[in-house]
Scaffold this motif. Structure first.
Motif, mmCIF file in Angstrom:
data_model
loop_
_atom_site.group_PDB
_atom_site.id
_atom_site.type_symbol
_atom_site.label_atom_id
_atom_site.label_comp_id
_atom_site.label_asym_id
_atom_site.label_seq_id
_atom_site.Cartn_x
_atom_site.Cartn_y
_atom_site.Cartn_z
ATOM 1 N N ILE A 155 0.854 -1.184 0.000
ATOM 2 C CA ILE A 155 0.000 0.000 0.000
ATOM 3 C C ILE A 155 0.889 1.232 0.000
ATOM 4 N N ALA A 156 0.710 2.067 -1.004
ATOM 5 C CA ALA A 156 1.614 3.191 -1.251
ATOM 6 C C ALA A 156 1.834 4.023 0.003
ATOM 7 N N GLY A 157 3.094 4.173 0.375
ATOM 8 C CA GLY A 157 3.467 5.050 1.470
ATOM 9 C C GLY A 157 3.278 4.472 2.848
ATOM 10 N N LEU A 172 0.313 14.670 -4.297
ATOM 11 C CA LEU A 172 0.908 15.199 -3.069
ATOM 12 C C LEU A 172 0.881 14.161 -1.954
ATOM 13 N N SER A 173 -0.202 13.389 -1.896
ATOM 14 C CA SER A 173 -0.301 12.340 -0.881
ATOM 15 C C SER A 173 0.797 11.305 -1.083
ATOM 16 N N ALA A 174 1.037 10.922 -2.332
ATOM 17 C CA ALA A 174 2.093 9.945 -2.618
ATOM 18 C C ALA A 174 3.466 10.491 -2.253
ATOM 19 N N LEU A 175 3.662 11.777 -2.458
ATOM 20 C CA LEU A 175 4.942 12.399 -2.123
ATOM 21 C C LEU A 175 5.173 12.435 -0.618
ATOM 22 N N GLY A 203 9.538 9.140 -9.008
ATOM 23 C CA GLY A 203 9.534 9.876 -7.748
ATOM 24 C C GLY A 203 8.358 9.537 -6.861
ATOM 25 N N ILE A 204 7.323 8.913 -7.433
ATOM 26 C CA ILE A 204 6.171 8.414 -6.685
ATOM 27 C C ILE A 204 5.773 7.083 -7.320
#
Length: 542
Positions: free
Chosen positions: A124-126, A198-201, A389-390
């Protein structure tokens, strides 16, 4: 209305972000265990073991699911429509990137049902990886073939007609900020459709935690927690993350999407042709899944940029050659053009500008079975691993399994998968002749290896794209100043779902790609959005 797999965004103290699983294209991933796709492998048994055909079908289902080929995976089940929707909603809405599905030894029940257990590792991303086990049941059909017996519990044992999953993110107040290419702070309030980016970053660094909850479909009541992720701490929270986004292009993209989407789901990416830097990434709706760079869609006729490249590279056709465009062409199944149009005695240039499916399919024998995928990978980087980058999906062009699938791949259907980032990159490569890996953070590493397109092919493709604007299906852009080139696309989703509409365009040093879910045609749905963007930002970014 909320999607059947999840519910709506809410915010509470401490800042908990509850994400709904929206009906969008799934975050695709690299298939794990390609060895399972052929032979018996670890399932080899004597004559009393599970039917090899059943086991092979289970392995193929898991490989298709893991690699994001959802129409293919769903087609292996007893309920293709519901299966595709659920697989898409489950992985996309929970921000799952690159799932790994590992099969175990098969068994046979007294009633003849074959069961293949598997372990699922869902990153799950992040946050982290959610690991669980489930089973693929298979039953022999009346015609003797084996199919996956579709059930919600196949995806996860706790998924049912009454219960679904919801992803909750807890973001610390000191989460890192992002700044655009000029150093200005980027805000989800100012740029709503940039929120998934932005959330992924921010969640990729310190300062985030969350959980996957099992909730009631009827009431939203939490019935259990499947996995919890601890908030990371100790990082440089006050150090902003620099990104390549251009605020002017981002604002223009969001306004164009809002004005012309018609309430449909839309994703758009604009990037620089000379270096691949992403200038804008718009998602509508703004909450949830980042379909602009992580979605998986059939690219439809925008893929004819790659098909044309493959044909022109080997001198298999020239723009002035006559390639007839009939209404229909049967290759295992009947293919047709949009609105069953035809252009008798058309040149290949005319076939391109009018997006003639039957003409392109008729040229399939001039390419080897692997050649389209090889060209996509070698010249366009599609299918290689990108580091933008993401989390992102980097495309898939599998070798066709038969002539029908090869025909479909010529027109960006079948198992060909892409998203707006990929198609903007394809457009940029066509415009310059050189692939530059897309990136949204300046320091993103690049491990891709590609070759430049010959200048002859670049010149021909640029002329064909320009003619599509002046005399073809992208006339919606014809009144824009400058040397604008484009390609439209219409991509089938299923027999009972309206087609997705695509349009890619190049102007100056910028390439744009837009997909409108259920948009029917690219010229009518994605065209006005791209036109609105290019009209609002007449100058290239410095």
């Amino acid at each position: 209305m909320p999607n059947p797999e999840h519910s709506t965004l809410h915010r509470r103290r401490p800042r908990v972000l509850r994400r709904s699983v929206v009906a969008v294209a799934v975050v695709a991933a690299a298939a794990t265990g390609g060895a399972y796709a052929i032979g018996l492998g670890p399932f080899a048994r004597g004559s009393d073991g599970p039917a090899p055909e059943a086991v092979a079908q289970a392995r193929a289902f898991l490989a298709d699911w893991a690699d994001g080929r959802l129409p293919s995976a769903a087609g292996r089940t007893t309920s293709p429509g519901p299966a595709q929707d659920v697989l898409k909603n489950f992985t996309a809405g929970l921000d799952i990137a690159r799932p790994a599905l590992t099969a175990s030894e098969a068994t046979t029940a007294a009633n003849g049902t074959v069961t293949v257990p598997f372990t699922a590792k869902m990153p799950i991303a992040g946050l982290g990886t959610w690991t669980y086990t489930s089973k693929v049941p298979l039953r022999r059909q009346d015609d003797g073939t084996w199919k996956v017996a579709w059930t919600l519990s196949l995806v996860h044992p706790h998924l049912s007609a009454t219960d679904k999953f919801r992803l909750e993110r807890e973001e610390a107040a000191d989460a890192p900020k992002a700044t655009d290419r000029a150093g200005a702070t980027l805000s989800g309030d100012e740029h709503p459709s940039l929120k998934p980016v932005l959330s992924a970053l921010t969640t990729a660094g310190q300062g985030s935690g969350g959980a996957v909850r099992l909730v009631s479909r009827a009431t939203g009541e939490i019935k259990g927690t499947e996995v919890t992720f601890t908030r990371k701490t100790g990082g440089p929270a006050d150090r902003p993350v620099a990104v390549t986004i251009d605020s002017a292009w981002q604002s223009a993209a969001e306004k164009a999407v809002a004005a012309k989407s018609g309430g449909r789901d839309v994703a758009l990416v604009a990037l620089r042709i000379d270096n691949g830097e992403i200038l804008a990434a718009a998602n509508s709706p703004a909450s949830g899944f980042n379909r602009a760079v992580s979605g998986t869609y059939a690219p439809g006729s925008t893929w004819k940029l790659v098909t044309s490249s493959a044909l022109l590279l080997k001198n298999a056709v020239e723009p002035g050659d006559v390639v007839d465009c009939p209404k229909y062409l049967t290759v295992g199944k009947r293919f047709q053009n949009v609105e069953t149009s035809e252009h008798r005695n058309a040149t290949f240039l005319k076939d391109f500008t009018e997006s003639c499916n039957t003409a392109f399919i008729s040229l399939r024998d001039r390419l080897g079975d692997k050649e389209l995928g090889d060209v996509a990978r070698t010249y366009f980087g599609v299918g290689q691993e990108w580091h933008i980058g993401i989390p992102s999906y980097d495309g898939s062009v599998p070798t066709p399994r038969d002539q029908t699938e090869k025909a479909a791949s010529m027109i960006g259907q079948g198992r060909v998968q892409a998203n707006p980032m990929i198609m903007a990159s394809v457009t940029a490569t066509v415009a310059s002749g050189t692939f530059h890996q897309p990136r949204i953070t300046p320091g993103a590493k690049d491990t891709t290896k590609t070759k430049p397109l010959p200048s002859r092919v670049v010149r021909q493709l640029r002329d064909m794209m320009r003619a599509t604007v002046t005399d073809g299906t992208a006339r919606v852009l014809a009144d824009l100043p400058g040397d604008v080139g484009a390609k439209t696309g219409t991509a089938e989703v299923s027999e009972d779902t309206p087609n997705n509409g695509w349009l890619v365009a190049r102007r100056g040093n910028v390439a744009v790609a837009c997909v409108v879910e259920k948009g029917v045609t690219g010229g009518s749905s994605a065209g006005p959005i791209v036109r609105g963007l290019l009209a609002a930002v007449p100058d290239d970014p410095s």
